[in-house]
Scaffold this motif. Structure first.
Motif, mmCIF file in Angstrom:
data_model
loop_
_atom_site.group_PDB
_atom_site.id
_atom_site.type_symbol
_atom_site.label_atom_id
_atom_site.label_comp_id
_atom_site.label_asym_id
_atom_site.label_seq_id
_atom_site.Cartn_x
_atom_site.Cartn_y
_atom_site.Cartn_z
ATOM 1 N N LEU A 287 0.831 -1.074 0.021
ATOM 2 C CA LEU A 287 0.045 -0.012 0.125
ATOM 3 C C LEU A 287 0.999 1.290 0.051
ATOM 4 N N LEU A 288 1.820 1.245 0.821
ATOM 5 C CA LEU A 288 2.633 2.397 0.939
ATOM 6 C C LEU A 288 3.720 2.629 -0.224
ATOM 7 N N GLY A 289 4.024 1.427 -0.875
ATOM 8 C CA GLY A 289 4.671 1.415 -1.796
ATOM 9 C C GLY A 289 3.835 2.332 -3.299
ATOM 10 N N ILE A 290 2.648 1.954 -3.170
ATOM 11 C CA ILE A 290 1.975 2.288 -4.509
ATOM 12 C C ILE A 290 1.556 3.755 -4.046
ATOM 13 N N LEU A 291 1.229 4.149 -3.062
ATOM 14 C CA LEU A 291 1.200 5.579 -2.327
ATOM 15 C C LEU A 291 2.381 6.467 -2.868
ATOM 16 N N GLU A 292 3.651 5.902 -2.482
ATOM 17 C CA GLU A 292 4.871 6.628 -2.801
ATOM 18 C C GLU A 292 4.993 6.771 -4.122
ATOM 19 N N SER A 293 4.544 5.846 -5.020
ATOM 20 C CA SER A 293 4.795 5.806 -6.138
ATOM 21 C C SER A 293 3.857 7.042 -6.969
ATOM 22 N N PHE A 294 2.581 7.047 -6.604
ATOM 23 C CA PHE A 294 1.756 7.997 -7.221
ATOM 24 C C PHE A 294 2.335 9.507 -6.660
ATOM 25 N N ALA A 295 2.959 9.591 -5.617
ATOM 26 C CA ALA A 295 3.252 10.986 -4.864
ATOM 27 C C ALA A 295 4.539 11.297 -5.608
ATOM 28 N N SER A 296 5.314 10.335 -6.386
ATOM 29 C CA SER A 296 6.142 10.773 -7.383
ATOM 30 C C SER A 296 6.132 11.198 -8.907
ATOM 31 N N MET A 297 4.757 11.413 -8.997
ATOM 32 C CA MET A 297 4.537 11.699 -10.134
ATOM 33 C C MET A 297 4.717 13.405 -10.291
ATOM 34 N N THR A 298 5.081 13.735 -11.569
ATOM 35 C CA THR A 298 5.437 14.940 -11.821
ATOM 36 C C THR A 298 4.605 16.057 -11.388
ATOM 37 N N TRP A 299 3.191 16.077 -11.844
ATOM 38 C CA TRP A 299 2.269 16.891 -11.713
ATOM 39 C C TRP A 299 1.785 16.864 -10.179
ATOM 40 N N VAL A 300 2.100 15.977 -9.390
ATOM 41 C CA VAL A 300 1.742 15.739 -7.896
ATOM 42 C C VAL A 300 3.020 16.683 -7.161
ATOM 43 N N ILE A 301 4.077 16.338 -7.728
ATOM 44 C CA ILE A 301 5.267 17.182 -7.063
ATOM 45 C C ILE A 301 4.946 18.794 -7.325
ATOM 46 N N GLU A 302 4.712 18.920 -8.371
ATOM 47 C CA GLU A 302 4.612 20.462 -8.967
ATOM 48 C C GLU A 302 3.675 20.928 -7.908
ATOM 49 N N LEU A 303 2.286 20.221 -7.808
ATOM 50 C CA LEU A 303 1.252 20.818 -6.965
ATOM 51 C C LEU A 303 1.562 20.902 -5.584
ATOM 52 N N ILE A 304 2.441 19.799 -5.089
ATOM 53 C CA ILE A 304 2.687 20.007 -3.448
ATOM 54 C C ILE A 304 4.082 19.548 -3.422
ATOM 55 N N PRO A 305 5.088 20.548 -3.571
ATOM 56 C CA PRO A 305 6.446 20.361 -3.802
ATOM 57 C C PRO A 305 7.008 19.374 -2.171
ATOM 58 N N GLY A 306 7.820 18.158 -2.703
ATOM 59 C CA GLY A 306 8.312 17.365 -1.455
ATOM 60 C C GLY A 306 7.354 16.344 -0.888
ATOM 61 N N ILE A 307 6.177 16.186 -1.699
ATOM 62 C CA ILE A 307 5.069 15.201 -0.926
ATOM 63 C C ILE A 307 5.723 13.825 -1.104
ATOM 64 N N ASN A 308 6.578 13.585 -2.118
ATOM 65 C CA ASN A 308 7.174 12.187 -2.311
ATOM 66 C C ASN A 308 8.014 11.645 -1.244
ATOM 67 N N GLN A 309 8.553 12.914 -0.738
ATOM 68 C CA GLN A 309 9.543 12.555 0.519
ATOM 69 C C GLN A 309 8.785 12.364 1.913
ATOM 70 N N ILE A 310 7.477 12.620 2.071
ATOM 71 C CA ILE A 310 6.859 12.397 3.454
ATOM 72 C C ILE A 310 5.773 11.902 3.185
ATOM 73 N N ILE A 311 5.177 11.517 1.960
ATOM 74 C CA ILE A 311 3.810 10.817 2.005
ATOM 75 C C ILE A 311 3.821 9.865 2.854
ATOM 76 N N ILE A 312 4.728 8.941 3.001
ATOM 77 C CA ILE A 312 4.708 7.542 3.705
ATOM 78 C C ILE A 312 4.376 7.905 5.369
ATOM 79 N N TYR A 313 5.029 9.074 5.626
ATOM 80 C CA TYR A 313 4.991 9.613 7.308
ATOM 81 C C TYR A 313 3.547 10.147 7.325
ATOM 82 N N LEU A 314 3.179 10.966 6.443
ATOM 83 C CA LEU A 314 1.792 11.549 6.628
ATOM 84 C C LEU A 314 0.740 10.302 6.664
ATOM 85 N N VAL A 315 0.769 9.193 5.847
ATOM 86 C CA VAL A 315 0.066 8.401 5.848
ATOM 87 C C VAL A 315 -0.078 7.540 7.274
ATOM 88 N N ALA A 316 1.174 7.468 7.580
ATOM 89 C CA ALA A 316 1.413 6.705 9.010
ATOM 90 C C ALA A 316 0.766 7.378 10.043
#
Length: 335
Positions: A287-316
């Motif tokens: 589950l967290l692997g898939i969420l991290e993958s989606f958070a690494s998409m370009t448009w997601v990072i442009e919308l929320i910079p750095g979200i790919n680095q913290i998404i797992i901890y936010l979900v936790a």
């Protein structure tokens, strides 16, 4: 739709590593009650088992080839691997080419032995100590193992290429191409996870271990040496982490700090899944692997910079606020 499917595949690929490491961590915590911060180092050692075997298989001797000369006309020295000299050119080169899968056979006894020695030599003295003491001593052990690897192999990543037959891309779905080795790694992870669950579910040894995880004292009163079985489970957990590392080498070149890179994330996975819950660890890993993958998409990072680095901890954080024991955790373990 193709982009979504690719991100799911990327997530399953990364989640495979999280799930395997978290599975081993949960086995150790569920059986021995030990928080093992050296588990990431076992993943690293597994990766360097493939490095060691690759270097062993490519040991060579020099011969002079009169048919090849340099620009001055002098015969050139040619390096010939011993394995090629012993088995012939085609079989020898095939063995070298498949060194990473063959490293599985080498890593299994090595990791079982390391796990047994670690548990008997160090971990058993901290069973009744506070978790803080366990974390400190196992974290210190991880640093020692990391520095030993660094001393022998250096600080730079070491390439361990996949076999030529599995180094290209496959069409996993109509019109969707994906690296072959990543597909192999996912299938391998599912096979290992399935084997561990089958072992625990359908064997007498596994039944006793599961009973010991639920009520250790009662099983001991029945005259069963549960401590011996738990020691073997520590070796099994080390083996799972080692196999995850062996097969991960072609995806991410082994380096001395790769264990630390996965350790913290894997502990988050274990906590989200539920401490002591094997199905929870696996489910949370994917589950967290898939969420991290989606958070690494370009448009997601442009919308929320750095979200790919913290998404797992936010979900936790969200999951633990709503359900302190984790997704599938046992009541009272983390609450």
């Amino acid at each position: 739709m193709d982009a979504i499917l690719l991100q799911i595949l990327n997530g399953l690929d990364k989640g495979s590593a999280y799930a395997l490491i978290a599975l081993g961590l949960t086995l150790i915590f569920g059986t021995l009650g030990v928080v093992n911060f050296a588990h990431g180092a076992l993943f690293m050692i597994g990766a360097f088992c493939s490095v060691f075997l690759q270097r062993l298989l490519t040991l060579s001797f020099e011969t002079v080839d009169p048919t090849k000369t340099d620009f001055l006309g002098n015969p050139l020295k040619v390096k010939t691997p011993y394995i090629v000299d012993w088995f012939g050119e085609a079989p020898g080169n095939a063995i070298i080419d498949w060194s990473v899968p063959l490293a599985i056979l080498f890593a299994i006894p090595v990791m079982l032995l390391i796990g047994y020695v670690m548990e008997r030599g160090l971990i058993k003295h901290f069973y009744k100590r506070p978790h803080a003491d366990q974390i400190l001593v196992t974290f210190g052990l991880a640093i020692v193992l990391q520095e030993i690897i660094k001393a022998f192999y250096g600080a730079n990543p070491i390439q361990t290429p996949a076999p030529d037959a599995l180094s290209g891309v496959w069409e996993v779905l109509p019109g969707i191409m994906y690296p072959a080795w990543r597909v192999v790694y996912f299938c391998f992870s599912v096979a290992v996870i399935g084997a561990v669950f089958a072992f625990l579910q359908f064997t007498t040894f596994g039944m006793v271990v599961r009973a010991g995880m639920a009520d250790r004292e009662t099983v001991g009163l029945l005259g069963i040496d549960i401590d011996k079985r738990f020691t073997l489970m520590f070796g099994l957990a080390a083996g799972v982490a080692g196999l995850a590392g062996v097969m991960y080498g072609p995806i991410n070149a082994p380096n001395y700090h790769m264990g630390m890179d996965f350790l913290v994330l894997s502990f988050v996975v274990v906590v989200v899944g539920g401490m002591g819950s094997l199905p929870g660890a696996v489910a949370a890993g994917f589950l967290l692997g898939i969420l991290e993958s989606f958070a690494s998409m370009t448009w997601v990072i442009e919308l929320i910079p750095g979200i790919n680095q913290i998404i797992i901890y936010l979900v936790a954080i969200v999951i633990l606020l709503v359900r302190p024991r984790g997704l599938l955790g046992r009541k009272g373990v983390m609450e």
